[in-house]
Design an enzyme around this catalytic site. Sequence first.
Site, PDB file in Angstrom:
ATOM      1  N   LYS A  23     -16.746  72.143  40.865  1.00 52.97           N
ATOM      2  CA  LYS A  23     -16.610  72.382  39.315  1.00 52.97           C
ATOM      3  C   LYS A  23     -15.576  71.459  38.693  1.00 52.97           C
ATOM      4  CE  LYS A  23     -13.838  75.470  37.992  1.00 52.97           C
ATOM      5  NZ  LYS A  23     -12.930  76.564  38.009  1.00 52.97           N
ATOM      6  N   ARG A  28     -14.398  67.051  34.860  1.00 49.34           N
ATOM      7  CA  ARG A  28     -13.923  65.740  34.604  1.00 49.34           C
ATOM      8  C   ARG A  28     -14.953  64.760  34.410  1.00 49.34           C
ATOM      9  NH1 ARG A  28     -10.402  69.403  37.070  1.00 49.34           N
ATOM     10  NH2 ARG A  28      -8.096  69.296  36.583  1.00 49.34           N
ATOM     11  N   GLU A 315      -6.423  79.199  43.345  1.00 45.75           N
ATOM     12  CA  GLU A 315      -7.943  79.576  43.098  1.00 45.75           C
ATOM     13  C   GLU A 315      -8.379  80.018  44.474  1.00 45.75           C
ATOM     14  OE1 GLU A 315     -10.057  75.599  43.312  1.00 45.75           O
ATOM     15  OE2 GLU A 315      -8.513  75.474  42.149  1.00 45.75           O
ATOM     16  N   ARG A 346      -5.764  88.190  37.921  1.00 44.59           N
ATOM     17  CA  ARG A 346      -6.200  88.319  39.297  1.00 44.59           C
ATOM     18  C   ARG A 346      -5.316  88.991  40.334  1.00 44.59           C
ATOM     19  NH1 ARG A 346      -8.971  82.364  40.177  1.00 44.59           N
ATOM     20  NH2 ARG A 346     -10.775  82.845  39.406  1.00 44.59           N
TER      21      ARG A 346
END
Length: 434
Positions: A23, A28, A315, A346
């Site tokens: 992703k 980008r 992440e 999170r």
Amino acid sequence: MSNWSAPTPDGPVTGTVSVPGSKSVTNRALLLAALSGGDARVTGAPATRDTALMTGALSALGAVADTDGETVRFAAHDGLRGGSGDRPAEVDCGLAGTVMRFVPPAAATATGTTRFDGDPWARKRPMGTVLGALRELGARIDGTTDADALPFVQSGGPVRGGEVTIDASASSQFVSGLLLSGALFERGVTVHHDGKPLPSLPHIAMTVAMLRTAGVTVHDDEPNTWRVEPGPVAARDWAVEPDLSNASVFLAAAAVTGGRVTVRDWPAETTQPGVDVLPVLERFGATVTRSADGLTVTGPDRLSGVDVDLHDAGELAPTVAAIAALAGDTSRLRGIGHIRGHETDRLAAIANEITALGGSVTETEDGLVIEPKPLTGRADRPWGAYADHRMATAGAIIGLVVPGVLVDDVGCTAKTIPDFPGRWAALLGTPGNG
């Protein structure tokens, strides 16, 4: 929306998987292709919501994306353009941080006006840093509800550019967003970070490397300072490598079941922070090997607890936390206070959901402490995904070992993994609906 029953296999998970493209690299590459103004192509772009949101945003600004499977093509155009008068171009950011942080600097160089909005949680995600920096650099932005959050309307350039000092400790995307479009500012851009340590520095390294590949001159020899010289962005074709953060979910299946999973086409070199999962898996007791077939993780008979700093790869935290919840010893995840501002909070979400299954999780200022406790699936309360793809996959990982885990919104995984339930079922050899 029906709950998804996370499958629990009868034995160790063994198999080989192909993982969709990154992703981070994809969005980008799409942005740089659009900014080039020339004929450009991105191959390996995953057919995910984040990809669709970025191509939709760029198309709204006049860089029309032609998508065919995992290939996105841009025809030559005369530059980005917004709308006019009371009809601005409309950009839907969804819940994609790369869209809400990367596209406004690009739209600042466009002609005309652009309105940005997104999902309800997107309106709560930090935006003030990048919007404040754009104002300092000469862009015009009017917030319709809050000057530092979605939604807002932005008037097009030209943008003066120059130097700006920001506190990007909440997200490295603030730096990357300014750098990616900085070459099209009249004076280029110099970004100084002044604040707490930057999270996810590998993502900035990815941005710098891709800018240089597009012919942009970038200086990054000073700590916490990046300078992009003004000039064109070269049109070129981009090939996207597999998403290693998503790959970590499938490798986790081997780790928690004592199985063996291979991910095809693992890159020999990468700037993706997802690669940091490999030493973490080894600390849990797994074995990592490479071969012509790809990268393989073999799980241990017993998972050890870990003490890891995930500051550069926040992440990965939901995946690592899910593994830790199944380990035999206490684990400590550090350096991830910034993920409170991700797709959801999170840290709170992980603590809530593991605790609801009977686990023991304590939030700290910058992370989590996870103690081993027996977990039990609950028919009365599904695992909450919070519209967050990584929370949904964390529930799937725990469900490999804990029967009866239900996930309330497995569909949100489409953000980065097309048909996650089908891919998961194929690896486990179970029906697609769990």
